[in-house]
Scaffold this motif. Structure first.
Motif, mmCIF file in Angstrom:
data_model
loop_
_atom_site.group_PDB
_atom_site.id
_atom_site.type_symbol
_atom_site.label_atom_id
_atom_site.label_comp_id
_atom_site.label_asym_id
_atom_site.label_seq_id
_atom_site.Cartn_x
_atom_site.Cartn_y
_atom_site.Cartn_z
ATOM 1 N N GLY A 145 2.902 -8.805 12.309
ATOM 2 C CA GLY A 145 3.793 -8.829 11.159
ATOM 3 C C GLY A 145 3.269 -8.093 9.942
ATOM 4 N N VAL A 146 2.197 -7.303 10.107
ATOM 5 C CA VAL A 146 1.661 -6.552 8.969
ATOM 6 C C VAL A 146 2.392 -5.216 8.857
ATOM 7 C CG1 VAL A 146 -0.407 -5.581 7.898
ATOM 8 C CG2 VAL A 146 -0.586 -7.614 9.341
ATOM 9 N N ASP A 147 2.798 -4.871 7.641
ATOM 10 C CA ASP A 147 3.471 -3.615 7.370
ATOM 11 C C ASP A 147 2.379 -2.550 7.195
ATOM 12 O OD1 ASP A 147 5.310 -1.733 6.738
ATOM 13 O OD2 ASP A 147 5.817 -2.534 4.760
ATOM 14 N N VAL A 148 2.300 -1.624 8.143
ATOM 15 C CA VAL A 148 1.137 -0.748 8.169
ATOM 16 C C VAL A 148 1.496 0.660 8.656
ATOM 17 C CG1 VAL A 148 0.509 -1.474 10.500
ATOM 18 C CG2 VAL A 148 -1.291 -0.728 8.949
ATOM 19 N N ALA A 149 0.697 1.653 8.214
ATOM 20 C CA ALA A 149 0.871 3.033 8.668
ATOM 21 C C ALA A 149 -0.441 3.513 9.275
ATOM 22 C CB ALA A 149 1.255 3.930 7.507
ATOM 23 N N TYR A 150 -0.384 4.625 10.010
ATOM 24 C CA TYR A 150 -1.639 5.262 10.449
ATOM 25 C C TYR A 150 -1.658 6.695 9.933
ATOM 26 C CZ TYR A 150 1.086 7.533 14.146
ATOM 27 O OH TYR A 150 2.012 8.280 14.819
ATOM 28 N N LEU A 151 -2.858 7.243 9.789
ATOM 29 C CA LEU A 151 -2.993 8.618 9.310
ATOM 30 C C LEU A 151 -2.766 9.586 10.464
ATOM 31 C CD1 LEU A 151 -3.795 10.953 7.418
ATOM 32 C CD2 LEU A 151 -6.193 10.395 7.866
ATOM 33 N N GLN A 152 -1.721 10.402 10.342
ATOM 34 C CA GLN A 152 -1.411 11.376 11.374
ATOM 35 C C GLN A 152 -2.570 12.370 11.529
ATOM 36 O OE1 GLN A 152 1.827 14.226 10.520
ATOM 37 N NE2 GLN A 152 2.740 13.513 12.420
ATOM 38 N N GLY A 153 -3.077 12.468 12.756
ATOM 39 C CA GLY A 153 -4.163 13.428 13.013
ATOM 40 C C GLY A 153 -5.544 12.941 12.622
ATOM 41 N N GLY A 154 -5.614 11.748 12.025
ATOM 42 C CA GLY A 154 -6.913 11.163 11.685
ATOM 43 C C GLY A 154 -7.722 11.976 10.686
ATOM 44 N N MET A 155 -9.035 11.722 10.666
ATOM 45 C CA MET A 155 -9.913 12.406 9.726
ATOM 46 C C MET A 155 -9.958 13.908 9.998
ATOM 47 S SD MET A 155 -10.973 10.370 7.416
ATOM 48 C CE MET A 155 -12.477 10.934 6.599
ATOM 49 N N ARG A 156 -9.622 14.283 11.219
ATOM 50 C CA ARG A 156 -9.579 15.700 11.546
ATOM 51 C C ARG A 156 -8.504 16.390 10.693
ATOM 52 N NH1 ARG A 156 -9.386 17.390 17.782
ATOM 53 N NH2 ARG A 156 -7.142 17.375 17.628
ATOM 54 N N ALA A 157 -7.329 15.770 10.625
ATOM 55 C CA ALA A 157 -6.252 16.333 9.805
ATOM 56 C C ALA A 157 -6.617 16.264 8.328
ATOM 57 C CB ALA A 157 -4.940 15.583 10.064
ATOM 58 N N TRP A 158 -7.276 15.169 7.956
ATOM 59 C CA TRP A 158 -7.703 15.022 6.557
ATOM 60 C C TRP A 158 -8.641 16.169 6.180
ATOM 61 C CZ3 TRP A 158 -6.233 13.057 2.262
ATOM 62 C CH2 TRP A 158 -7.126 12.824 1.227
ATOM 63 N N SER A 159 -9.540 16.509 7.089
ATOM 64 C CA SER A 159 -10.511 17.576 6.830
ATOM 65 C C SER A 159 -9.833 18.938 6.711
ATOM 66 C CB SER A 159 -11.542 17.620 7.956
ATOM 67 O OG SER A 159 -12.355 18.760 7.842
ATOM 68 N N GLU A 160 -8.670 19.089 7.370
ATOM 69 C CA GLU A 160 -8.041 20.415 7.409
ATOM 70 C C GLU A 160 -6.923 20.584 6.391
ATOM 71 O OE1 GLU A 160 -6.861 21.192 11.447
ATOM 72 O OE2 GLU A 160 -8.934 21.529 12.068
ATOM 73 N N HIS A 161 -6.551 19.510 5.711
ATOM 74 C CA HIS A 161 -5.410 19.638 4.800
ATOM 75 C C HIS A 161 -5.763 20.459 3.557
ATOM 76 C CE1 HIS A 161 -1.775 18.859 2.663
ATOM 77 N NE2 HIS A 161 -2.449 18.377 1.653
ATOM 78 N N LEU A 162 -4.897 21.407 3.233
ATOM 79 C CA LEU A 162 -5.080 22.215 2.021
ATOM 80 C C LEU A 162 -3.910 21.981 1.076
ATOM 81 C CD1 LEU A 162 -5.996 25.707 3.553
ATOM 82 C CD2 LEU A 162 -7.567 23.931 2.799
ATOM 83 N N GLU A 163 -4.207 21.749 -0.181
ATOM 84 C CA GLU A 163 -3.170 21.518 -1.183
ATOM 85 C C GLU A 163 -3.194 22.701 -2.168
ATOM 86 O OE1 GLU A 163 -1.350 18.718 -0.911
ATOM 87 O OE2 GLU A 163 -0.179 18.934 -2.735
ATOM 88 N N PRO A 164 -2.184 23.583 -2.111
ATOM 89 C CA PRO A 164 -2.178 24.703 -3.065
ATOM 90 C C PRO A 164 -1.659 24.250 -4.430
ATOM 91 C CG PRO A 164 -0.601 25.051 -1.246
ATOM 92 C CD PRO A 164 -1.044 23.629 -1.184
ATOM 93 N N ILE A 165 -2.410 24.573 -5.469
ATOM 94 C CA ILE A 165 -2.017 24.192 -6.832
ATOM 95 C C ILE A 165 -2.155 25.427 -7.720
ATOM 96 C CG2 ILE A 165 -2.441 22.605 -8.756
ATOM 97 C CD1 ILE A 165 -3.967 20.814 -6.804
ATOM 98 N N LYS A 166 -1.147 25.652 -8.561
ATOM 99 C CA LYS A 166 -1.243 26.802 -9.455
ATOM 100 C C LYS A 166 -2.239 26.512 -10.579
ATOM 101 C CE LYS A 166 2.437 29.344 -11.144
ATOM 102 N NZ LYS A 166 3.439 29.684 -12.193
ATOM 103 N N VAL A 167 -3.193 27.413 -10.763
ATOM 104 C CA VAL A 167 -4.193 27.240 -11.807
ATOM 105 C C VAL A 167 -3.728 27.920 -13.089
ATOM 106 C CG1 VAL A 167 -6.588 27.705 -12.482
ATOM 107 C CG2 VAL A 167 -6.042 27.264 -10.102
ATOM 108 N N ALA A 168 -3.102 29.087 -12.954
ATOM 109 C CA ALA A 168 -2.764 29.832 -14.170
ATOM 110 C C ALA A 168 -1.722 30.907 -13.914
ATOM 111 C CB ALA A 168 -4.021 30.508 -14.715
ATOM 112 N N ASP A 169 -0.981 31.216 -14.966
ATOM 113 C CA ASP A 169 -0.185 32.434 -15.001
ATOM 114 C C ASP A 169 -1.077 33.499 -15.610
ATOM 115 O OD1 ASP A 169 2.349 31.614 -13.986
ATOM 116 O OD2 ASP A 169 2.605 30.421 -15.818
ATOM 117 N N LEU A 170 -1.162 34.638 -14.941
ATOM 118 C CA LEU A 170 -2.047 35.698 -15.430
ATOM 119 C C LEU A 170 -1.269 36.646 -16.333
ATOM 120 C CD1 LEU A 170 -3.808 36.388 -12.022
ATOM 121 C CD2 LEU A 170 -4.637 34.965 -13.903
ATOM 122 N N ASN A 171 -1.995 37.490 -17.018
ATOM 123 C CA ASN A 171 -1.335 38.494 -17.850
ATOM 124 C C ASN A 171 -0.478 39.389 -16.962
ATOM 125 O OD1 ASN A 171 -2.493 37.674 -20.297
ATOM 126 N ND2 ASN A 171 -4.401 38.713 -19.745
#
Lengths: 75, 375
Positions: free
Chosen positions: B90-116
């Motif tokens: 009866g516990v409401d729970v999720a699992y991490l898709q792909g485990g720590m392997r997927a965690w190690s490979e995930h890339l999050e693109p974030i904009k740092v700056a608008d250039l001249n």
């Protein structure tokens, strides 16, 4: 080493090697040795830790051509 | 109750938004202690899956009832097994898709700056391992710097922004992760630049990246100026992008400095490291924004998830830049060093092209934190 039983879990991924090892171990007598053959690299540290937590003794382990073999003596 | 699936991206979002999450990590204790998912408001419980084979009753009272729970293991199947068992209780729970392997490979693109002149600078945060890659985009062209081996993330990103990758650059020969540089260059016909002093043993063609070299991206000319700063490796090269952003590779981080021992003898390179940090960088404008190739702790992330800080601020806050005495500095970077990254020599051989391991083997070689820094 004289194993009372040989368990082949080659090709199986975590958690199956330990699930099967645990089951095979239940059918053995205290002091018997179980030989486990695995290919999952994760089995190495997991089997070692499981053996310890269950009070069993890891007599020997080898790695040859990608096959990990463990000899575990039942508590 | 159905078990839910949580992706590495969702966990990254929760971390960056400083949300709460409870992580039940079912790997063995050594693996957990070596490396696990961290977040400012993340709780943890580490019980190996093999201690739960007979049931999960014993841990039910250790799980929170008012937080999201995610079960994490190395690859996935063990976490699914444990999540199923919890769900049956009866516990409401999720699992991490792909485990720590997927965690190690995930890339999050974030904009740092608008250039001249309309260009953009993106940072790709490899949250699970602490690697940082960069992409400069301007007027339909792109340059990628220190890309990791998840090459499609970079090529797809460039495609989406209608940019053609023309330059691929590694600041140095990496020892903690496998570079995606050569693959991206081959797939896109881009030019692959490496510092020649780090490339003496490589088995593939490359262009030498030397001090003072200027590359342009886009018709609007965004300069990427190379600056020779040895110390982590003998060839380590920094870049100044758009006369403002200083990419320091593995020489200078936000709260630490590079270690000189991964490709040779620390004693040999400590003088170079000192010179790069205490002279070459000091000659630059304090207003440059430092963008390193790694972070070690999530505290180094800014509010928006980027890893970036003014150079002048680092000269105030970063302990490694404030060791006056040269002998003390020498001791700091050559003695009591943290453990070396997993398989670092094999990774270097792979990055030189001398070894070509299968993808699964590459994943395994990269397991764990990056460990390129000294605090």
């Amino acid at each position: 080493m004289n194993a009372a039983k040989v368990l082949d879990v080659k090709g199986l991924a975590c958690p199956m090697p330990i699930v099967k090892t645990k089951k095979a171990m239940q059918e053995l007598e205290s002091g018997d040795i179980l030989e486990v053959q695995a290919t999952d690299q994760g089995a190495k540290s997991d089997l070692t830790a499981w053996t310890k937590s269950g009070g069993h003794e890891l007599m020997q382990e080898t790695e040859e051509n990608g096959v990990l073999t463990f000899w575990i003596k039942k508590e | 109750m159905t078990v839910k699936v949580m992706t590495a991206k969702e966990i990254t979002r929760k971390m960056m938004n400083k949300e709460e999450l409870f992580i039940l990590d079912v790997r063995n204790q050594d693996a957990f202690q070596d490396w696990h998912i961290e977040g400012e408001h993340f709780g943890h419980l580490n019980i190996p899956y093999f201690e739960l084979l007979d049931g999960v009753y014993d841990i039910l009272d250790q799980l929170p009832t008012d937080k999201d729970i995610v079960v994490v293991c190395a690859k996935e199947p063990s976490s699914v097994m444990v999540a199923d068992m919890l769900s049956e209780q009866g516990v409401d729970v999720a699992y991490l898709q792909g485990g720590m392997r997927a965690w190690s490979e995930h890339l999050e693109p974030i904009k740092v700056a608008d250039l001249n002149d309309g260009g953009e600078l993106y940072q790709f945060v490899r949250i699970g391992k602490g690697c940082l890659s960069y992409m400069v985009i301007s007027d339909g062209e792109a340059a990628v710097i220190d890309p990791t081996r998840m090459v499609e993330t970079f090529t797809d990103f460039a495609d989406e922004l209608d940019a053609k990758i023309i330059h691929v650059i590694d600041t140095h020969l990496h020892a903690d992760h496998i570079s995606g540089g050569r693959n991206i260059a081959e797939n896109t016909n881009a030019t692959y630049f490496l510092p020649p002093k780090d490339a003496t043993e490589v088995t593939y063609p490359y262009q030498p990246l030397e001090d003072g070299k200027i590359l342009t991206v886009g018709a609007t000319t965004i300069d990427i100026q190379a600056l020779y700063t040895p110390g982590h490796t003998i060839g380590s090269t920094s870049f100044i992008i758009d006369e403002q952003y200083l990419l320091t590779g593995d020489i200078l981080f936000i709260d630490s400095i590079g270690r000189p021992d991964l490709a040779g003898k620390a004693e040999d390179w400590v003088t170079d490291l000192r010179d790069s940090l205490y002279r070459r960088y000091k000659e630059l404008s304090e207003d440059f924004i430092v963008l390193p190739a790694h972070f070690m702790k999530i505290e180094e992330l800014n509010e928006d998830g980027t890893v970036a800080e003014r150079l002048g601020q680092l000269y105030v806050d970063n302990h490694g830049l404030n060791v006056e005495d040269e002998a003390t500095f020498r001791t700091l970077v050559t003695e009591n060093l943290p453990p070396q990254p997993n398989a670092f020599d094999e990774i270097r051989q792979t990055n030189m092209g001398k070894k070509n391991p299968e993808e699964d083997k590459q994943r395994e070689m990269e397991i764990g934190p990056n460990r390129c820094a000294i605090q």
